[in-house]
Design an enzyme around this catalytic site. Sequence first.
Site, PDB file in Angstrom:
ATOM      1  N   LYS A 119       0.719  -1.393   0.100  1.00  0.00           N
ATOM      2  CA  LYS A 119      -0.185  -0.021  -0.063  1.00  0.00           C
ATOM      3  C   LYS A 119       0.714   1.320   0.087  1.00  0.00           C
ATOM      4  O   LYS A 119       1.965   1.306   0.531  1.00  0.00           O
ATOM      5  CB  LYS A 119      -0.845   0.022   1.335  1.00  0.00           C
ATOM      6  CG  LYS A 119      -2.119   0.905   0.933  1.00  0.00           C
ATOM      7  CD  LYS A 119      -3.105   0.137   0.437  1.00  0.00           C
ATOM      8  CE  LYS A 119      -4.220   0.977   0.081  1.00  0.00           C
ATOM      9  NZ  LYS A 119      -5.542   0.014  -0.733  1.00  0.00           N
ATOM     10  N   ASP A 159      -6.445   4.158  -5.266  1.00  0.00           N
ATOM     11  CA  ASP A 159      -7.225   4.106  -4.055  1.00  0.00           C
ATOM     12  C   ASP A 159      -7.855   5.290  -3.744  1.00  0.00           C
ATOM     13  O   ASP A 159      -8.198   6.150  -4.838  1.00  0.00           O
ATOM     14  CB  ASP A 159      -6.273   3.471  -2.775  1.00  0.00           C
ATOM     15  CG  ASP A 159      -7.007   3.174  -1.404  1.00  0.00           C
ATOM     16  OD1 ASP A 159      -7.664   2.197  -1.418  1.00  0.00           O
ATOM     17  OD2 ASP A 159      -6.873   3.994  -0.360  1.00  0.00           O
TER      18      ASP A 159
END
Length: 437
Positions: A119, A159
């Site tokens: 991430k 995201d």
Amino acid sequence: MKKSAGEKTESDIMTHGTNPYEIVKSLLKESVSRLGLNENIYHMLKKPMRVLEVSIPVRMDDGSLENFTGYRAQHIDILGPTKGGIRFHPLVNIDEVKALSIWMSLKAAILNLPLGGGKGGVIVDPEKLSDRELETLSRTYIRKITPIIGPQKDIPAPDVNTNPEVMGWMIDEFDQLRGYNIPGMLTGKPIIIGGSLGRLEATGRGVALTIREAAKILDMDLSKTTVAIQGFGNVGSMTAKFLHELGVKIVAVTDAKGGIYRKEGLNIPDLLEFVKDKQNYASDYQNADAITNEKMFSLPVDILIPAAVENQITKDSAPTIQAKVVAEAANGPTTPEGDKILEEKGIFVIPDILCNAGGVTVSYFEWVQNSMNYYWKEEEINQKLEEKMLFGFDKVLKMRKEKQCFMREAAYMVGINHLVKAMHARGWIKEDDLSEE
Ligand code: NAD
């Protein structure tokens, strides 16, 4: 004094609430113990294998120089390269990025994808940037994390507040640095440069599929079901689209600016058209009443879908929830205190690491298509996505039955079990490490 785009105030940090990394660690610990595994397994899983912090200097339009902070966390690569989105948000922090990377590993493990979790994030409020500033920030961030990413190492994706356009700038920067075209270095990119059909819709489609499966178990007739959704970005809007197609009535939608409510059901096709070019917030839509995020949680709906950010279902909001099902389209929307209340109320929770795994699944398909340089039809992708989602849902349900536990605990145990098998196969752990002392 004006707050700059990369600056966080004390109150921003406070409102962010509970630390997601602490939450994921405690869930990992509990699940390892519930599986009868040695605590060493927890210590192996709790730390991302690599975390990078970068500075991102950007020349602003007014001539000033601002230095943003970004991160990339890579959790574990025993099943394949790490993979996960990049978030642009003022409340991004190192612990959030670490937690999100662990959740990505668990999602991939539950759905049996040959990937680990990664991430990234940049502390920035993108709304305060011009298009040129945003593009410079995106390109500089990817340059800074270039040493640790690549199609066989770590594969970014969109995201919160990043989208195919941002992915297009990022892949262009990476390709220019490397000197040739590497489409599999990130996913969620525009279709014309190697993106996958169905990726934009994938997370919402997966959320809707898990809701459909939950409705079967709970004997709910979806055509008589009402829903409220928090967040109307990529995931929230696509979830609304597919639920609407299943005949579900969506009565409320909120976003960062406010919300809208219509008891008879919102006109979803019209609302999707309204937000399509990203010029409008869903909460600006006129053919509905205004509603706050707070009030939305307490509506008498059947299904509640948090599809925005972390820590929304808390000790304060959970007691007000009337829904029978909470489908966690967002990552980490429920705090442990909130979760306990949902359990006590007997609410069926479709946990984030299962519910929103459709995104990483079609990202995986995009990467596979990039690797073979051959592209599937959308129906084929959607069918493969459905197979994967049902496979994961079924595995979690079986674990829930076997361990007589809640869906979240079951999902963690399925994910951990899979990772433990891979660690064992690689000789990282021995039989002794598997059993509790
Ligand atoms: P997005 O930026 O497209 O949309 C976010 C939405 O949430 C926007 O409507 C925004 O206004 C709203 N929002 C932000 N803060 C809010 C708040 N405090 N209250 C109410 N609404 C708020 O982001 P997205 O890609 O849709 O991601 C949403 C969630 O889904 C995140 O948790 C993300 O990690 C998760 N997720 C995304 C994907 C993906 O493929 N994009 C995949 C899996 C999980």
